[in-house]
Design a protein around this motif. Structure first.
Motif, PDB file in Angstrom:
ATOM      1  N   SER A 202       0.834  -1.204   0.000  1.00 34.92           N
ATOM      2  CA  SER A 202       0.000   0.000   0.000  1.00 34.92           C
ATOM      3  C   SER A 202       0.867   1.252   0.000  1.00 34.92           C
ATOM      4  CB  SER A 202      -0.904   0.011   1.237  1.00 34.92           C
ATOM      5  OG  SER A 202      -0.129   0.203   2.410  1.00 34.92           O
ATOM      6  N   PRO A 203       0.310   2.391  -0.426  1.00 39.48           N
ATOM      7  CA  PRO A 203       1.059   3.655  -0.348  1.00 39.48           C
ATOM      8  C   PRO A 203       1.510   3.981   1.072  1.00 39.48           C
ATOM      9  CG  PRO A 203      -0.859   3.902  -1.767  1.00 39.48           C
ATOM     10  CD  PRO A 203      -0.984   2.558  -1.121  1.00 39.48           C
ATOM     11  N   GLN A 204       0.704   3.651   2.086  1.00 39.98           N
ATOM     12  CA  GLN A 204       1.082   3.917   3.472  1.00 39.98           C
ATOM     13  C   GLN A 204       2.313   3.101   3.870  1.00 39.98           C
ATOM     14  OE1 GLN A 204      -2.045   3.200   2.442  1.00 39.98           O
ATOM     15  NE2 GLN A 204      -2.883   5.275   2.646  1.00 39.98           N
ATOM     16  N   GLN A 205       2.375   1.865   3.417  1.00 40.72           N
ATOM     17  CA  GLN A 205       3.545   1.039   3.710  1.00 40.72           C
ATOM     18  C   GLN A 205       4.795   1.588   3.018  1.00 40.72           C
ATOM     19  OE1 GLN A 205       1.688  -2.658   2.343  1.00 40.72           O
ATOM     20  NE2 GLN A 205       1.892  -3.516   4.413  1.00 40.72           N
ATOM     21  N   ILE A 206       4.615   2.076   1.801  1.00 37.79           N
ATOM     22  CA  ILE A 206       5.744   2.663   1.080  1.00 37.79           C
ATOM     23  C   ILE A 206       6.261   3.894   1.806  1.00 37.79           C
ATOM     24  CG2 ILE A 206       6.376   3.912  -1.028  1.00 37.79           C
ATOM     25  CD1 ILE A 206       4.597   1.956  -2.565  1.00 37.79           C
ATOM     26  N   LEU A 207       5.360   4.767   2.267  1.00 35.68           N
ATOM     27  CA  LEU A 207       5.779   5.972   2.989  1.00 35.68           C
ATOM     28  C   LEU A 207       6.513   5.625   4.273  1.00 35.68           C
ATOM     29  CD1 LEU A 207       2.851   8.565   2.696  1.00 35.68           C
ATOM     30  CD2 LEU A 207       5.189   8.797   1.851  1.00 35.68           C
ATOM     31  N   ALA A 208       5.993   4.664   5.019  1.00 36.20           N
ATOM     32  CA  ALA A 208       6.633   4.271   6.274  1.00 36.20           C
ATOM     33  C   ALA A 208       8.044   3.736   6.020  1.00 36.20           C
ATOM     34  CB  ALA A 208       5.779   3.231   6.995  1.00 36.20           C
TER      35      ALA A 208
ATOM     36  N   HIS B  85      11.771   5.508   7.035  1.00 38.58           N
ATOM     37  CA  HIS B  85      12.768   4.717   7.762  1.00 38.58           C
ATOM     38  C   HIS B  85      14.101   4.705   7.013  1.00 38.58           C
ATOM     39  CE1 HIS B  85      14.287   1.654  10.456  1.00 38.58           C
ATOM     40  NE2 HIS B  85      14.546   0.851   9.428  1.00 38.58           N
ATOM     41  N   GLN B  86      14.051   4.557   5.706  1.00 37.95           N
ATOM     42  CA  GLN B  86      15.268   4.510   4.897  1.00 37.95           C
ATOM     43  C   GLN B  86      16.011   5.848   4.912  1.00 37.95           C
ATOM     44  OE1 GLN B  86      15.758   1.266   4.755  1.00 37.95           O
ATOM     45  NE2 GLN B  86      16.376   1.324   2.612  1.00 37.95           N
ATOM     46  N   VAL B  87      15.266   6.943   4.891  1.00 37.22           N
ATOM     47  CA  VAL B  87      15.900   8.266   4.947  1.00 37.22           C
ATOM     48  C   VAL B  87      16.646   8.431   6.267  1.00 37.22           C
ATOM     49  CG1 VAL B  87      15.474  10.755   5.078  1.00 37.22           C
ATOM     50  CG2 VAL B  87      14.309   9.378   3.343  1.00 37.22           C
ATOM     51  N   LEU B  88      16.019   8.033   7.380  1.00 36.54           N
ATOM     52  CA  LEU B  88      16.658   8.171   8.691  1.00 36.54           C
ATOM     53  C   LEU B  88      17.873   7.257   8.827  1.00 36.54           C
ATOM     54  CD1 LEU B  88      13.532   8.455  11.021  1.00 36.54           C
ATOM     55  CD2 LEU B  88      15.026  10.290  10.211  1.00 36.54           C
ATOM     56  N   LEU B  89      17.862   6.132   8.126  1.00 36.73           N
ATOM     57  CA  LEU B  89      19.007   5.217   8.167  1.00 36.73           C
ATOM     58  C   LEU B  89      20.169   5.691   7.302  1.00 36.73           C
ATOM     59  CD1 LEU B  89      17.406   1.644   8.046  1.00 36.73           C
ATOM     60  CD2 LEU B  89      18.433   2.796  10.017  1.00 36.73           C
TER      61      LEU B  89
ATOM     62  N   PRO C 177      25.440  17.185  -3.747  1.00 33.19           N
ATOM     63  CA  PRO C 177      24.788  16.503  -4.884  1.00 33.19           C
ATOM     64  C   PRO C 177      24.693  14.993  -4.714  1.00 33.19           C
ATOM     65  CG  PRO C 177      26.384  18.125  -5.653  1.00 33.19           C
ATOM     66  CD  PRO C 177      26.573  18.017  -4.175  1.00 33.19           C
ATOM     67  N   TYR C 178      25.713  14.364  -4.117  1.00 38.44           N
ATOM     68  CA  TYR C 178      25.686  12.903  -4.006  1.00 38.44           C
ATOM     69  C   TYR C 178      24.541  12.431  -3.117  1.00 38.44           C
ATOM     70  CZ  TYR C 178      27.944  13.260   0.601  1.00 38.44           C
ATOM     71  OH  TYR C 178      28.235  13.550   1.914  1.00 38.44           O
ATOM     72  N   LYS C 179      24.086  13.275  -2.188  1.00 38.02           N
ATOM     73  CA  LYS C 179      22.980  12.875  -1.317  1.00 38.02           C
ATOM     74  C   LYS C 179      21.685  12.727  -2.117  1.00 38.02           C
ATOM     75  CE  LYS C 179      24.824  15.107   2.846  1.00 38.02           C
ATOM     76  NZ  LYS C 179      24.527  16.012   3.987  1.00 38.02           N
ATOM     77  N   LYS C 180      21.480  13.614  -3.064  1.00 36.52           N
ATOM     78  CA  LYS C 180      20.290  13.506  -3.917  1.00 36.52           C
ATOM     79  C   LYS C 180      20.314  12.207  -4.698  1.00 36.52           C
ATOM     80  CE  LYS C 180      17.786  15.714  -7.723  1.00 36.52           C
ATOM     81  NZ  LYS C 180      17.578  16.940  -8.517  1.00 36.52           N
ATOM     82  N   SER C 181      21.469  11.878  -5.277  1.00 33.13           N
ATOM     83  CA  SER C 181      21.595  10.642  -6.056  1.00 33.13           C
ATOM     84  C   SER C 181      21.435   9.415  -5.164  1.00 33.13           C
ATOM     85  CB  SER C 181      22.960  10.631  -6.750  1.00 33.13           C
ATOM     86  OG  SER C 181      23.154   9.431  -7.442  1.00 33.13           O
ATOM     87  N   ASP C 182      22.107   9.418  -4.022  1.00 33.16           N
ATOM     88  CA  ASP C 182      22.033   8.272  -3.107  1.00 33.16           C
ATOM     89  C   ASP C 182      20.605   8.008  -2.651  1.00 33.16           C
ATOM     90  OD1 ASP C 182      24.742   7.969  -3.286  1.00 33.16           O
ATOM     91  OD2 ASP C 182      25.200   8.695  -1.279  1.00 33.16           O
ATOM     92  N   LEU C 183      19.937   9.057  -2.193  1.00 30.84           N
ATOM     93  CA  LEU C 183      18.576   8.887  -1.679  1.00 30.84           C
ATOM     94  C   LEU C 183      17.621   8.446  -2.782  1.00 30.84           C
ATOM     95  CD1 LEU C 183      18.440  11.947   0.736  1.00 30.84           C
ATOM     96  CD2 LEU C 183      18.289   9.544   1.393  1.00 30.84           C
TER      97      LEU C 183
END
Length: 262
Positions: free
Chosen positions: A115-121, A125-129, A157-163
């Motif tokens: 679901s979209p909610q699962q994707i957002l969650a 989590h991935q951004v914080l990691l 710039p590398y942060k945009k690519s990595d994320l």
């Protein structure tokens, strides 16, 4: 007239005739087509095998199944994978294969059970990691169906690519729109960032915020303009953070976007 004088011109003419013939023969050999000289490129079967090997080495088989068919340098990809990132990985694998001139992508992302909610969650989590996500960056996420949009600001710039790559690999994401803004590389902005961070997180009232693994008050500086982003526990903390920021450094403008946690 002597005998030698009579035959000398004839000898000269014969010599010239032989030299001309040799030159003509050389030219004929130089410009004559030589059979078998043209290089023969890899066959469709060889190119297909090469793409299949690249797909396997990319680890795509762990996330679905991608098939390839090559005809006259055109590689057609079909199959199903579990994320947009795997779809992009399959396309890159095909494009890097010698003999592939273009790629027709018919790969589908299977997202029926996510679901979209699962994707957002999962995305939050991935951004914080992400180890290079700091209090000087700010990321916001949204979905439209199973399409994920990431926006906000980062300092490199590398942060945009990595994320972008990390979030595209989330299972169920069918497409990723990367609208992250890369902030200008400025020593003046860096001075403002550090001064405000020291003032806010050096305030005894924000001691608990500073001890968090991911401090929730973010300081975004863009060409001397400051925006406070993130979440605080109360309206008092929101006002106090703004007060600290206003007296920490010289800047062009300040906006307080801090949200009070409900």
């Amino acid at each position: 007239m002597t005998k030698e004088e009579v035959y000398k011109p004839k000898l000269y003419q014969r010599t010239f005739s032989i030299g001309s013939c040799l030159a003509l023969i050389s030219l004929l050999f130089l410009f004559a087509p030589v059979s078998g000289r043209a290089d023969v490129g890899p066959s469709n079967a060889e190119i297909t095998a090469g793409v299949q090997s690249r797909l396997y080495n990319s680890g795509i088989f762990k996330h679905g199944e991608v098939n390839v068919q090559v005809t006259n340098g055109v590689a057609t990809l079909t199959g199903t994978v579990d994320s947009y990132g795997q779809e992009l990985r399959a396309i890159r694998a095909a494009r890097h294969q010698e003999g592939v001139n273009s790629v027709v992508n018919k790969v589908q992302v299977s997202a029926e059970d996510v679901s979209p909610q699962q994707i957002l969650a999962k995305a939050r989590h991935q951004v914080l990691l992400y180890p290079y996500y700091t209090i000087f960056d700010n990321i916001t996420l949204s979905t439209q169906g199973n399409q994920l949009t990431v926006s906000g600001q980062v300092t490199q710039p590398y942060k945009k690519s990595d994320l972008g790559n990390i979030l595209a690999d989330i299972r169920g994401v069918t497409n990723l729109k990367n609208d992250i803004q890369v902030l200008p590389l400025s020593s003046y902005d860096n001075h403002i960032r550090l001064a405000i961070a020291r003032r806010i997180y050096g305030d005894p009232g924000f001691f608990n915020y500073g001890n968090q693994a991911n401090p929730s008050i973010h300081i975004v500086v863009d060409n001397g303009n400051v925006v406070l982003e993130g979440v605080v526990n109360s309206n008092i903390d929101r006002q106090r953070a703004e007060f600290d920021a206003r007296f920490a450094a010289t800047y062009f403008g300040l906006k307080n976007n801090l949200r009070v946690e409900s």
